[in-house]
Design an enzyme around this catalytic site. Structure first.
Site, mmCIF file in Angstrom:
data_model
loop_
_atom_site.group_PDB
_atom_site.id
_atom_site.type_symbol
_atom_site.label_atom_id
_atom_site.label_comp_id
_atom_site.label_asym_id
_atom_site.label_seq_id
_atom_site.Cartn_x
_atom_site.Cartn_y
_atom_site.Cartn_z
ATOM 1 N N ASN A 114 60.540 72.506 24.217
ATOM 2 C CA ASN A 114 59.540 71.442 24.135
ATOM 3 C C ASN A 114 58.967 71.479 22.723
ATOM 4 O OD1 ASN A 114 57.426 69.693 24.367
ATOM 5 N ND2 ASN A 114 56.303 70.878 25.904
ATOM 6 N N TRP A 115 59.367 70.520 21.924
ATOM 7 C CA TRP A 115 58.949 70.520 20.512
ATOM 8 C C TRP A 115 57.524 70.027 20.321
ATOM 9 C CZ3 TRP A 115 63.709 68.423 17.269
ATOM 10 C CH2 TRP A 115 64.791 69.312 17.428
ATOM 11 N N LYS A 116 56.947 69.469 21.354
ATOM 12 C CA LYS A 116 55.564 68.969 21.288
ATOM 13 C C LYS A 116 55.407 68.028 20.075
ATOM 14 C CE LYS A 116 54.157 73.028 23.846
ATOM 15 N NZ LYS A 116 53.165 74.038 24.142
ATOM 16 N N HIS A 147 53.010 68.344 31.943
ATOM 17 C CA HIS A 147 52.700 69.474 31.065
ATOM 18 C C HIS A 147 51.185 69.703 31.028
ATOM 19 C CE1 HIS A 147 52.381 72.085 27.613
ATOM 20 N NE2 HIS A 147 53.666 72.357 27.792
ATOM 21 N N GLU A 154 49.249 70.364 28.727
ATOM 22 C CA GLU A 154 48.548 69.677 27.628
ATOM 23 C C GLU A 154 48.274 68.221 27.988
ATOM 24 O OE1 GLU A 154 51.358 70.890 24.651
ATOM 25 O OE2 GLU A 154 50.694 72.956 24.942
ATOM 26 N N GLU A 163 54.372 77.104 34.242
ATOM 27 C CA GLU A 163 53.813 77.485 32.946
ATOM 28 C C GLU A 163 52.336 77.858 33.122
ATOM 29 O OE1 GLU A 163 56.124 75.650 29.442
ATOM 30 O OE2 GLU A 163 54.780 74.114 30.167
ATOM 31 N N GLY A 196 51.315 79.280 24.212
ATOM 32 C CA GLY A 196 50.897 79.322 22.815
ATOM 33 C C GLY A 196 49.943 80.458 22.492
ATOM 34 N N SER A 246 54.903 81.448 26.006
ATOM 35 C CA SER A 246 55.147 82.536 25.047
ATOM 36 C C SER A 246 56.471 83.272 25.266
ATOM 37 C CB SER A 246 53.978 83.523 25.046
ATOM 38 O OG SER A 246 52.791 82.865 24.622
ATOM 39 N N GLY A 279 58.159 76.642 23.901
ATOM 40 C CA GLY A 279 57.423 75.866 22.918
ATOM 41 C C GLY A 279 57.728 76.371 21.520
ATOM 42 N N GLY A 280 56.826 77.158 20.973
ATOM 43 C CA GLY A 280 56.913 77.626 19.584
ATOM 44 C C GLY A 280 58.284 78.141 19.161
HETATM 45 P P1 13P Z 1 54.914 78.367 23.974
HETATM 46 O O1 13P Z 1 56.328 78.847 24.182
HETATM 47 O O2 13P Z 1 54.624 78.006 22.547
HETATM 48 O O3 13P Z 1 53.920 79.291 24.585
HETATM 49 O O4 13P Z 1 54.779 76.972 24.777
HETATM 50 C C1 13P Z 1 55.232 76.881 26.072
HETATM 51 C C2 13P Z 1 55.191 75.473 26.495
HETATM 52 O O5 13P Z 1 54.130 74.869 26.608
HETATM 53 C C3 13P Z 1 56.457 74.781 26.740
HETATM 54 O O6 13P Z 1 56.267 73.562 27.372
#
Ligand code: 13P
Length: 252
Positions: free
Chosen positions: A9-11, A97, A99, A169, A175, A215, A236-237
């Site tokens: 997920n590149w956000k 998600h 967020e 999640e 994050g 993470s 994510g990251g």
């Molecule tokens: P991180 O891997 O950066 O913690 O993010 C997870 C995420 O929200 C994937 O959708």
């Protein structure tokens, strides 16, 4: 046998040039990696979806969307419909998600509508859910997860679950660098599978892929993925670096 899946997920990251560069690097890195029975998904931001779809041609990478609106079309300034996604070759969309829930007010009721709209447009759904730290601290995490699934998904028929991937999640792990332990992930994934078995049946529960997100990094992926009810990860990251993402793909 359910599929193993690693999704990035590149956000809200990467310009068009950066998107193309990262896909190029990723294609190079995963060349030679055995992907039989596995899927690799990436979710760039809306404006870069179409170029990304073109870039991944002749590779095993699939491009997916991070969100969509529940309405078919109309006066929803700034929004994107299911039709618009399928039209450019996107077959899968992330819904729910944390967020989106936290910053954009997406409630379980809205998410249920989004899931219906996606499925009726033949889009596969990666459905995200997870408890907050205060829920876990208070011992309410199982209750919260059960409510999230019930409210947004359990109106569906068993057959619809063929087109759903679940992504657990925990919000406190996103994050933050503080991942759930492999045992915590396994415990929750087994609970989720048991809920689906109870509501539907054993086949549906057994066939659904449940990803862990929060993470996940090259140094912890293998342990988390080694658990029997963890079928992959939503990253994510670490999905923003081709080498790290590939290391995670290899760990599955
Ligand atoms: P991180 O891997 O950066 O913690 O993010 C997870 C995420 O929200 C994937 O959708």
């Amino acid at each position: 046998m359910r599929k193993k899946i690693v999704a990035g997920n590149w956000k809200m990251n990467n310009t068009l040039d950066e998107t193309k560069k990262l896909i190029k690097e990723l294609k190079k890195e995963i060349k030679g990696v055995k992907l039989k029975g596995k899927r690799v998904l990436i979710a760039p931001t809306f404006v870069n979806l179409q170029p990304a779809v073109k870039k991944i041609k002749k590779s095993k990478i699939e491009v997916i969307a991070q969100n969509m609106h529940q309405a078919k079309n109309g006066a929803f300034t700034g929004e994107i419909s299911a039709d618009m996604l399928t039209d450019i070759g996107v077959k899968t969309v992330i819904i729910g998600h944390s967020e989106r829930r936290e910053y954009f007010g997406e409630t379980d009721a809205i998410l249920a509508e989004k899931v219906d709209a996606a499925l009726s447009n033949n889009l596969e759904v990666v459905f995200c859910f997870g408890e907050k730290w205060e829920d876990r601290k208070a011992g309410n995490h199982f209750k919260v997860i059960e409510a999230q699934l019930k409210n947004a998904l359990f109106h569906l028929e068993a057959g619809s679950f063929k087109n759903i991937i679940l992504a657990y999640e925990p919000v406190w792990a996103i994050g933050t660098g503080q991942t759930a332990s492999a045992d915590q992930a396994q415990e929750m994934h087994a609970f989720i599978r048991s809920l689906i078995e109870k509501k539907y049946n054993n086949e549906t529960a057994d066939a659904i892929s449940i990803l862990y997100g929060g993470s996940v990094k090259p140094n912890n992926a293998e342990e988390i993925f080694s658990k029997p009810d963890v079928d992959g990860g939503l990253i994510g990251g670490a999905s923003l670096k081709a080498k790290d993402f590939t290391a995670i793909i290899k760990a599955i």
